[in-house]
Design a protein around this motif. Structure first.
Motif, short mmCIF file in Angstrom:
data_model
loop_
_atom_site.label_atom_id
_atom_site.label_comp_id
_atom_site.label_asym_id
_atom_site.label_seq_id
_atom_site.Cartn_x
_atom_site.Cartn_y
_atom_site.Cartn_z
N UNK A 141 68.62 26.65 44.09
CA UNK A 141 68.29 26.07 45.40
C UNK A 141 67.67 27.12 46.28
N UNK A 142 66.68 26.70 47.08
CA UNK A 142 66.06 27.61 48.03
C UNK A 142 65.70 26.82 49.28
N UNK A 143 65.53 27.54 50.38
CA UNK A 143 65.14 26.91 51.63
C UNK A 143 63.62 26.68 51.59
N UNK A 144 63.19 25.46 51.89
CA UNK A 144 61.77 25.12 51.81
C UNK A 144 60.97 25.70 52.96
N UNK A 145 61.59 25.92 54.09
CA UNK A 145 60.88 26.42 55.27
C UNK A 145 60.92 27.94 55.29
N UNK A 146 59.83 28.56 54.88
CA UNK A 146 59.79 30.01 54.81
C UNK A 146 59.13 30.65 56.01
N UNK A 147 58.37 29.89 56.79
CA UNK A 147 57.68 30.46 57.94
C UNK A 147 57.64 29.42 59.06
N UNK A 148 57.12 29.81 60.21
CA UNK A 148 57.07 28.91 61.36
C UNK A 148 56.16 27.71 61.10
N UNK A 149 55.11 27.91 60.32
CA UNK A 149 54.21 26.80 60.00
C UNK A 149 54.91 25.76 59.13
N UNK A 150 55.75 26.20 58.19
CA UNK A 150 56.53 25.27 57.39
C UNK A 150 57.47 24.44 58.25
N UNK A 151 58.15 25.11 59.19
CA UNK A 151 59.07 24.38 60.06
C UNK A 151 58.33 23.40 60.95
N UNK A 152 57.12 23.76 61.39
CA UNK A 152 56.32 22.86 62.22
C UNK A 152 55.84 21.66 61.40
N UNK A 153 55.51 21.88 60.14
CA UNK A 153 55.02 20.79 59.29
C UNK A 153 56.15 19.84 58.89
N UNK A 154 57.33 20.37 58.58
CA UNK A 154 58.45 19.55 58.11
C UNK A 154 59.28 19.00 59.27
N UNK A 155 58.87 19.22 60.49
CA UNK A 155 59.57 18.70 61.65
C UNK A 155 59.54 17.16 61.61
N UNK A 156 60.63 16.49 62.01
CA UNK A 156 60.65 15.02 61.94
C UNK A 156 59.54 14.37 62.76
N UNK A 157 59.17 14.93 63.88
CA UNK A 157 58.10 14.36 64.69
C UNK A 157 56.83 15.21 64.59
N UNK A 158 56.62 15.85 63.43
CA UNK A 158 55.49 16.75 63.23
C UNK A 158 54.17 16.00 63.24
N UNK A 159 53.14 16.63 63.78
CA UNK A 159 51.83 16.00 63.88
C UNK A 159 50.80 16.63 62.97
N UNK A 160 51.20 17.58 62.14
CA UNK A 160 50.26 18.22 61.23
C UNK A 160 49.96 17.32 60.04
N UNK A 161 48.69 17.26 59.68
CA UNK A 161 48.30 16.55 58.46
C UNK A 161 48.37 17.52 57.29
N UNK A 162 48.39 17.03 56.06
CA UNK A 162 48.42 17.95 54.92
C UNK A 162 47.22 18.89 54.84
N UNK A 163 46.03 18.45 55.27
CA UNK A 163 44.86 19.34 55.24
C UNK A 163 44.99 20.44 56.30
N UNK A 164 45.53 20.10 57.46
CA UNK A 164 45.75 21.12 58.48
C UNK A 164 46.80 22.13 58.00
N UNK A 165 47.83 21.63 57.35
CA UNK A 165 48.88 22.49 56.82
C UNK A 165 48.31 23.44 55.75
N UNK A 166 47.46 22.90 54.87
CA UNK A 166 46.83 23.74 53.84
C UNK A 166 45.93 24.80 54.46
N UNK A 167 45.20 24.43 55.52
CA UNK A 167 44.35 25.41 56.21
C UNK A 167 45.21 26.49 56.87
#
Length: 181
Positions: A64-90
């Motif tokens: 088991x590992x924590x999926x959120x390794x950086x602030x961008x991960x936490x922003x993307x996996x936020x329940x009310x997150x507004x990032x699209x997958x392409x923005x996340x990849x960029x």
């Protein structure tokens, strides 16, 4: 009153012995490593992967590992997150380029034959230069506010705070630059 204190100390010592025994068994490979299970892991998303055991003949072990390794991960996996997958990849591409461009060149030389034959080492000077070019290309496209926000969150791993929309617009520009050519 003294017996309560003696019982409490005995419980602590017993749990320490169990922990030490389990640590030795995990290090020896005879017990599975369940990963983090404390309060910090309960507040973050946990992913379970199967990794191959070295010298195990193809055996895998669940980890088991924590999926959120950086602030961008936490922003993307936020329940009310507004990032699209392409923005996340960029954003991840910018993060990897930022970290690679900040890496210093090696001072000592290695004479390992595998590294010489392999050639495409990520710690090489040419890859650091390429990462610097990627970062400067990305920063030219962004406005000053977007530049500050993306460098702070994606590069320096700071909290998003009130910069959510600015980051989304900036990452959309980076996605257009890198993925829609």
């Amino acid at each position: 009153m003294a017996t309560i204190e003696i019982d409490r100390v005995a419980q602590i010592l017993k749990s320490d012995r169990r922990y030490n025994r389990l640590s030795r068994e995990i290090a020896a490979g005879t017990a599975p490593d369940p990963g983090a299970d404390g309060p910090a892991s309960l507040s973050r998303r946990i992913v379970q992967d199967a990794i191959a055991i070295a010298g195990g003949g193809g055996k895998t072990q669940p980890v088991r590992r924590v999926a959120d390794e950086c602030a961008l991960d936490r922003f993307y996996h936020r329940p009310n997150g507004t990032l699209t997958p392409t923005q996340y990849a960029a954003g991840l591409r910018f993060r990897y380029a930022w970290l690679r461009s900040a890496r210093r060149a090696r001072v000592t030389q290695t004479y390992d034959t595998q590294e010489i034959e392999r050639g495409g080492d990520l710690s090489g000077q040419e890859n650091t230069c390429y990462a610097r070019e990627l970062v400067s290309e990305a920063l030219e496209v962004l406005s000053a506010a977007q530049r500050r926000a993306i460098v702070a969150v994606c590069g320096e791993d700071e909290r998003v705070g009130m910069r959510g929309k600015t980051i989304c617009y900036g990452l959309e520009k980076l996605a257009d630059l890198w993925f829609k050519k």
